[in-house]
Write an enzyme that holds these catalytic residues in place. Structure first.
Site, PDB file in Angstrom:
ATOM      1  CB  THR A 137      -5.420 -19.576  34.055  1.00 18.42           C
ATOM      2  OG1 THR A 137      -4.845 -20.621  33.269  1.00 18.42           O
ATOM      3  CG2 THR A 137      -6.351 -18.734  33.198  1.00 18.42           C
ATOM      4  CB  SER A 148      -0.320  -9.583  21.941  1.00 13.20           C
ATOM      5  OG  SER A 148       0.738  -8.671  21.942  1.00 13.20           O
ATOM      6  CG  ASN A 172       2.183   1.398  25.744  1.00 12.11           C
ATOM      7  OD1 ASN A 172       1.500   2.392  25.571  1.00 12.11           O
ATOM      8  ND2 ASN A 172       3.067   0.976  24.864  1.00 12.11           N
ATOM      9  N   GLY A 205       0.586  -6.712  24.785  1.00  8.00           N
ATOM     10  CA  GLY A 205      -0.695  -6.018  24.840  1.00  8.00           C
ATOM     11  C   GLY A 205      -1.870  -6.953  25.045  1.00  8.00           C
ATOM     12  CG  HIS A 230     -16.290 -11.804  42.490  1.00 12.75           C
ATOM     13  ND1 HIS A 230     -16.434 -11.014  43.609  1.00 12.75           N
ATOM     14  CD2 HIS A 230     -15.690 -11.015  41.561  1.00 12.75           C
ATOM     15  CE1 HIS A 230     -15.949  -9.805  43.364  1.00 12.75           C
ATOM     16  NE2 HIS A 230     -15.496  -9.781  42.125  1.00 12.75           N
TER      17      HIS A 230
END
Length: 186
Positions: free
Chosen positions: A163, A158, A83, A140, A113
């Site tokens: 992680t 959503s 989407n 989403g 980083h």
């Protein structure tokens, strides 16, 4: 080692390096061209996304806007659908299986980083691949972080922030995402 060699090896590299910056500039140009194609011209959109991606299955549909860091590290299987507003920071490979649907405003990151001030001031980055299995639905506003592997037949609710690795046949959600319940295999 060159900075590109360090990047490819999964080591810390200087993201200001001209060769690294050149890859990103090429991707930005191609994404800009893709995003300028009218939605009424899906064949042109598909041709441009195939120019950007490293490989695709026969059926692929990506809605504008789309942004990436390299493009050639993105590999999607058959029947891939995304989407609006997908961002894939593909410094490392992003491998996505067949029959995957991606909701709006999804971010997939392969780059990280340092946690140290000297590392960040040194413009260091490190890339880890992301792998997404077959028959996955990504809701989403999901964020998928570097180094994550998502199994087959997974639904990501959503707003989740993924992680850690995700096993097959589960619904996950939350921040950070965790297993909510198992899903039937078929």
């Amino acid at each position: 080692m060159t900075e590109l060699e360090k990047l490819a090896a999964g080591d810390w590299y200087d993201f200001r390096d001209p060769a690294v910056a050149q890859r990103k500039a090429r991707a930005a140009k191609l994404c800009q061209e893709f995003n300028a194609i009218p939605a009424t011209e899906p064949d042109r959109q598909t041709a441009k996304i195939r120019e950007i991606f490293g490989s695709t299955g026969q059926r692929v549909s990506v809605q504008a806007t789309f942004n990436c860091d390299y493009g050639k590290n993105i590999h999607v299987g058959e029947d891939f659908l995304s989407n609006y507003n997908l961002t894939i920071l593909d410094i490392a490979p992003v491998n996505i299986g067949a029959h995957v649907m991606v909701g709006p405003n999804v971010d997939i990151y392969t780059v990280n980083h340092p946690l140290t001030v000297p590392g960040r001031r040194g413009y260091l980055a490190k890339a880890q691949p992301v792998t997404i299995g077959h028959d996955v639905w990504i809701g989403g506003k999901v964020t998928i972080n570097p180094g994550v592997t998502i199994g087959n037949n997974v639904v990501i609710a959503s707003g989740a922030v993924v992680t850690h690795d995700v096993p097959d046949n589960v619904l996950i959600g939350g921040v950070p995402a965790k297993v909510i319940r198992p899903l039937a295999e078929k």
